[in-house]
Every structure is written in C-alpha cells, then in structure tokens.
Design a protein around this motif. Structure first.
Motif, PDB file in Angstrom:
ATOM      1  N   CYS A  40       0.386  10.170  -2.403  1.00  0.00           N
ATOM      2  CA  CYS A  40      -1.087  10.421  -2.857  1.00  0.00           C
ATOM      3  C   CYS A  40      -1.038  10.871  -0.950  1.00  0.00           C
ATOM      4  CB  CYS A  40      -2.058   8.943  -2.193  1.00  0.00           C
ATOM      5  SG  CYS A  40      -1.873   8.646  -4.104  1.00  0.00           S
ATOM      6  N   LYS A  62      -7.100   3.576  -6.678  1.00  0.00           N
ATOM      7  CA  LYS A  62      -5.885   3.603  -5.614  1.00  0.00           C
ATOM      8  C   LYS A  62      -5.849   2.161  -4.794  1.00  0.00           C
ATOM      9  CE  LYS A  62      -2.189   6.323  -6.608  1.00  0.00           C
ATOM     10  NZ  LYS A  62      -0.889   4.960  -7.907  1.00  0.00           N
ATOM     11  N   GLN A  63      -7.193   2.150  -3.842  1.00  0.00           N
ATOM     12  CA  GLN A  63      -7.564   1.439  -2.826  1.00  0.00           C
ATOM     13  C   GLN A  63      -8.014   0.179  -4.246  1.00  0.00           C
ATOM     14  OE1 GLN A  63     -10.436   2.617   0.102  1.00  0.00           O
ATOM     15  NE2 GLN A  63     -10.162   4.546  -0.678  1.00  0.00           N
ATOM     16  N   LEU A  79      -6.030   7.615   5.963  1.00  0.00           N
ATOM     17  CA  LEU A  79      -4.617   7.005   5.788  1.00  0.00           C
ATOM     18  C   LEU A  79      -4.961   5.401   6.462  1.00  0.00           C
ATOM     19  CD1 LEU A  79      -2.435   6.031   4.427  1.00  0.00           C
ATOM     20  CD2 LEU A  79      -1.213   6.829   6.002  1.00  0.00           C
ATOM     21  N   GLU A  95      -6.259  -0.467  -7.129  1.00  0.00           N
ATOM     22  CA  GLU A  95      -4.853  -0.756  -7.206  1.00  0.00           C
ATOM     23  C   GLU A  95      -3.949  -1.702  -6.181  1.00  0.00           C
ATOM     24  OE1 GLU A  95      -0.758   0.929  -8.929  1.00  0.00           O
ATOM     25  OE2 GLU A  95      -2.846   2.389  -8.841  1.00  0.00           O
ATOM     26  N   VAL A  96      -4.116  -1.250  -5.227  1.00  0.00           N
ATOM     27  CA  VAL A  96      -3.482  -1.971  -3.871  1.00  0.00           C
ATOM     28  C   VAL A  96      -4.116  -3.589  -3.532  1.00  0.00           C
ATOM     29  CG1 VAL A  96      -3.210  -1.992  -1.472  1.00  0.00           C
ATOM     30  CG2 VAL A  96      -3.049   0.467  -2.733  1.00  0.00           C
ATOM     31  N   MET A 123       0.901  -1.097  -0.443  1.00  0.00           N
ATOM     32  CA  MET A 123      -0.115   0.265   0.166  1.00  0.00           C
ATOM     33  C   MET A 123       0.492   0.941  -0.224  1.00  0.00           C
ATOM     34  SD  MET A 123      -2.631   0.886   2.718  1.00  0.00           S
ATOM     35  CE  MET A 123      -2.847   2.827   3.401  1.00  0.00           C
ATOM     36  N   THR A 176       1.316   4.065  -3.141  1.00  0.00           N
ATOM     37  CA  THR A 176       0.096   5.138  -2.400  1.00  0.00           C
ATOM     38  C   THR A 176       1.139   6.569  -1.904  1.00  0.00           C
ATOM     39  OG1 THR A 176      -0.175   4.793  -0.652  1.00  0.00           O
ATOM     40  CG2 THR A 176      -2.084   4.104  -2.298  1.00  0.00           C
ATOM     41  N   LYS A 177       2.398   6.306  -2.427  1.00  0.00           N
ATOM     42  CA  LYS A 177       3.206   6.717  -1.205  1.00  0.00           C
ATOM     43  C   LYS A 177       3.369   8.578  -0.953  1.00  0.00           C
ATOM     44  CE  LYS A 177       7.065   6.157  -4.673  1.00  0.00           C
ATOM     45  NZ  LYS A 177       7.320   4.763  -4.816  1.00  0.00           N
ATOM     46  N   ILE A 202      -6.270   8.782  -0.495  1.00  0.00           N
ATOM     47  CA  ILE A 202      -6.141   8.145  -1.644  1.00  0.00           C
ATOM     48  C   ILE A 202      -7.468   7.280  -2.299  1.00  0.00           C
ATOM     49  CG2 ILE A 202      -6.095   5.413  -1.616  1.00  0.00           C
ATOM     50  CD1 ILE A 202      -3.566   5.902   0.875  1.00  0.00           C
ATOM     51  N   SER A 203      -8.005   7.935  -3.383  1.00  0.00           N
ATOM     52  CA  SER A 203      -9.039   7.306  -4.254  1.00  0.00           C
ATOM     53  C   SER A 203      -9.296   5.663  -3.834  1.00  0.00           C
ATOM     54  CB  SER A 203      -8.846   8.005  -5.351  1.00  0.00           C
ATOM     55  OG  SER A 203      -8.113   7.008  -6.168  1.00  0.00           O
TER      56      SER A 203
END
Length: 180
Positions: free
Chosen positions: A96, A103-104, A146, A106-107, A89, A93-94, A99-100
C-alpha cells in the motif's frame, strides 16, 4: 491475581532496563522478543539485548501467535510493542502507498487480538506480564503518510493496552514514574 504492567517512554529512555528490573532476582521469566533482524546493526542490537538478560530467562521470538510463549512460567516480558506494531503493520500494508482507515483498523485489530490473547493466557495461569512500548506522540507531526499512520496506530494501541494494565510507568532519562 497477576499484574499487567505497561512501561512507556522515549527511545533509549531506559524502558527495557526498568522492565527487566521488575523481575530482578526472578529466574523464571519468559522474554518475548519482537525484533526481526534485517541488517548487521539490528543483529548487534539484538545480541546486546540477549547478553544483558539473565541466562536463566527463556527467550521467545515472534510476532504472531505470541500466546504460544506462555509455558509453565509465571512471569513474562513483551519487548517491544512498538517493534511488534511496525512488523505487523508492514506485513499487512506492504503493498500500500496510502494506508486506508480500513487497513489501519485491520492492523490495530490484528495487534490487539495478539496482545489480548497473550494477556488472557497469562491471566489464566495467574501470571504477570510487563510490556514495553515507545511513546511516539511527543514530537512533531511526521512529514510522510506512512510515519503519520504508524504514529497514530501506536498511539491508539498504547491507549488500549494502558486501559488493560494494572500499572503503567513512564520512563524518562532512566527515571521511572508510575502514572497508573
């Protein structure tokens, strides 16, 4: 057919010890360790974990391409999915602040792709895997974005892995209970 086992519980509940006990007396085990050493405290924790395992066990350290840990052995422990998830994660997302949902996903997709590839490779050799994770949903809703996103992601990941598992255990106060 090999077993896919998920062991969950709170922090310091005895999850890792229970997971390791499932291979008690077994010399051919590959221990997939996901922790990254960032400071002296983590270095000491990792060292204690290493010393607690049988010396015959092989340790594989990593967070990506964990399927490469699968060698000519039949038994595997992945410890732990919670740390694995936070590492991936933060890699993704470093940069961001927020976190959209995209993106979530994607993780989650990255994590599940890694875990599914590992499980598939172990299934192909008729092996066994025990995976350790934390149950993080029992406490209050975190105050910051976060932490809420992390809690949500690991909750969904744990559900997906539980569905793939043949057995699921909840460990509380050092006492394991089979729930699946």
């Amino acid at each position: 057919m090999g077993k896919i086992v998920l062991v969950t519980g709170g922090a310091r509940s005895g999850k890792s010890g229970f997971a390791e006990s499932l291979f008690s007396g077994t010399k051919e085990v590959v221990y997939i360790a996901t922790a990254k050493i960032y400071d002296e405290e983590m270095k000491q924790r990792v060292e204690l974990h290493r010393k607690s395992r049988p010396s015959e066990w092989i340790t594989y350290e990593g967070n990506y391409n964990i399927k490469n840990a699968v060698v000519d052995k039949k038994n595997y422990i992945l410890d732990c999915i919670t740390v694995f998830t936070s590492n991936i994660m933060f890699d993704i997302t470093k940069d961001c602040e927020i976190i959209s949902p995209e993106k979530q996903r994607e993780v989650e997709n990255t994590i599940m792709t890694e875990i599914k590839s590992l499980i598939d490779k172990i299934k192909a050799i008729d092996g066994n895997i025990v995976m350790v994770t934390n149950e993080v949903g029992y406490s209050i809703v975190p105050e910051n974005h976060l932490a809420r996103v992390y809690r949500d992601i690991i909750g969904r990941i744990n559900q997906k892995i539980a569905k793939l598992s043949t057995e699921v255990y909840l460990v509380t106060c050092g006492i394991p209970r089979r729930i699946k």
